[in-house]
Design an enzyme around this catalytic site. Structure first.
Site: not given
Ligand code: ADP
Ligand code: TRP
Length: 319
Positions: A110, A189, A192
């Site tokens: 971060k 991947k 968001k």
């Molecule tokens: P983002 O990458 O959209 O910000 P987060 O980091 O908030 O998502 O992820 C929240 C949860 O969802 C975590 O447990 C993460 O491992 C899972 N997750 C997020 N994106 C994926 C993905 N593309 N494939 C599998 N699991 C995911």
């Protein structure tokens, strides 16, 4: 066996979150005493507005209930409704070496992204350790990115027990290695932060637009195509059974089948998977008092366990 996990209320959920985190978290309710909370204290580290934090916390609750969380099996609650976790976090802070937190990747990442860190972000793993240890959790299922935080929680629990006697349960991580990374509409991947998501509860129009916009190569209708290199097929795998996948695989290799056809099949699979859940979600949106009552009952159960463990902890440390 106490199985506990937390989720941050950090935005609209997409199918990466659904297959990577929500489905496995919900499945835990069949495996032991499941505790799942909405980590609203943790979300404060990124300073959301009060309205946003409140709304996202309720949205996450609704989405989990719509997706099959059974409140009679899982103790489901807001982290902040058990404020004893912040009390324990302080006690644990006083046992946590600075160096342990300075080594945490998520904090360093971060900072490297240019975020100017507050103390909450630095102390985040101590609060997470408190979440885990206050309920005497045995197993903590998380994504790979959280592995180090569980190690910190174990380290702190061992330090505590060395100082004050065998009071805290040392938790085991349960890392979901098997959960494939769900690709986004651009093949990276789904995340968001990349703007390549397909929301689980987007409108039909939005979903269609996103699925039809998935980036593929430029092979023509009659060219043989490689399903294993195609993000549309990778997404279909999340929804379809083997027979359907075998059929699609043959079509990819045969002439007369274009990416547009594959996208239509994905859209159908998506719709049939989420239609019932969407209906359930609409019902929940009309019944917010029910959602609040679920979280209230969960908070009561969680508080009772936390308070009984805190009594022993306070006594052990001399408070
Ligand atoms: P983002 O990458 O959209 O910000 P987060 O980091 O908030 O998502 O992820 C929240 C949860 O969802 C975590 O447990 C993460 O491992 C899972 N997750 C997020 N994106 C994926 C993905 N593309 N494939 C599998 N699991 C995911
Ligand atoms: N840090 C976790 C995440 O971002 C959420 C979380 C907070 C958590 N406290 C926890 C997960 C305790 C498991 C156990 O995904």
């Amino acid at each position: 066996m106490i199985i506990l996990s937390g989720i941050q209320p950090s935005g609209t959920l997409h199918i990466g979150n659904y297959f990577g985190m929500m489905k496995p978290a919900i499945a835990l309710q069949e495996k032991g005493d499941a505790y799942l909370f909405i980590a609203d204290y943790h979300a404060l580290t990124s300073s959301p507005s009060p309205e946003l934090l409140r709304r996202r916390s309720v949205d996450v609750a609704i989405d989990f209930l719509a997706c099959g969380l059974d409140a009679s099996k899982t103790v489901f609650f807001r982290q902040s409704e058990v404020p004893q976790v912040t009390e324990l976090a302080w006690i644990l802070s006083c046992l946590t070496p600075m160096g342990l937190l300075e080594r945490c990747h998520s904090f360093k990442d971060k900072v490297a992204q240019g975020i100017s860190p507050n103390h909450g972000l630095f102390a985040y793993p101590v609060l997470m350790a408190s979440d885990i240890l206050i309920y005497g959790s045995n197993l903590v299922p998380v994504g790979k990115d959280q592995k180090q935080h569980i190690e910190v929680a174990r380290d702190i629990a061992i330090r505590f027990n060395n100082a004050y006697g065998e009071i805290l349960t040392v938790p085991e991580p349960f890392i979901r290695e098997e959960v494939a990374v769900v690709p986004g509409t651009d093949g990276r991947k789904m995340s968001k932060s990349y703007g390549n998501t397909i929301e689980i509860f987007g409108s039909e129009k939005e979903t269609k637009k996103k699925i039809m916009g998935i980036v593929t190569d430029s092979k023509g209708l009659d060219d043989p195509k490689d399903p294993d290199a195609c993000p549309v097929f990778a997404l279909c795998k999340l929804f379809a059974d083997q027979q359907k996948l075998d059929e699609m695989r043959s079509k990819y290799l045969a002439p007369g089948y274009g990416y547009g056809h594959a996208k239509k099949e994905l859209l159908e699979l998506f719709e049939s998977h989420f239609a019932a859940l969407r209906k359930k979600r609409e019902e929940l949106l009309q019944d917010l008092p029910y959602v609040e009552s679920v979280l209230k009952i969960g908070a009561e159960k969680a508080s009772a366990l936390a308070e009984s463990n805190m009594k022993r902890i306070r006594k052990a440390v001399g408070l």
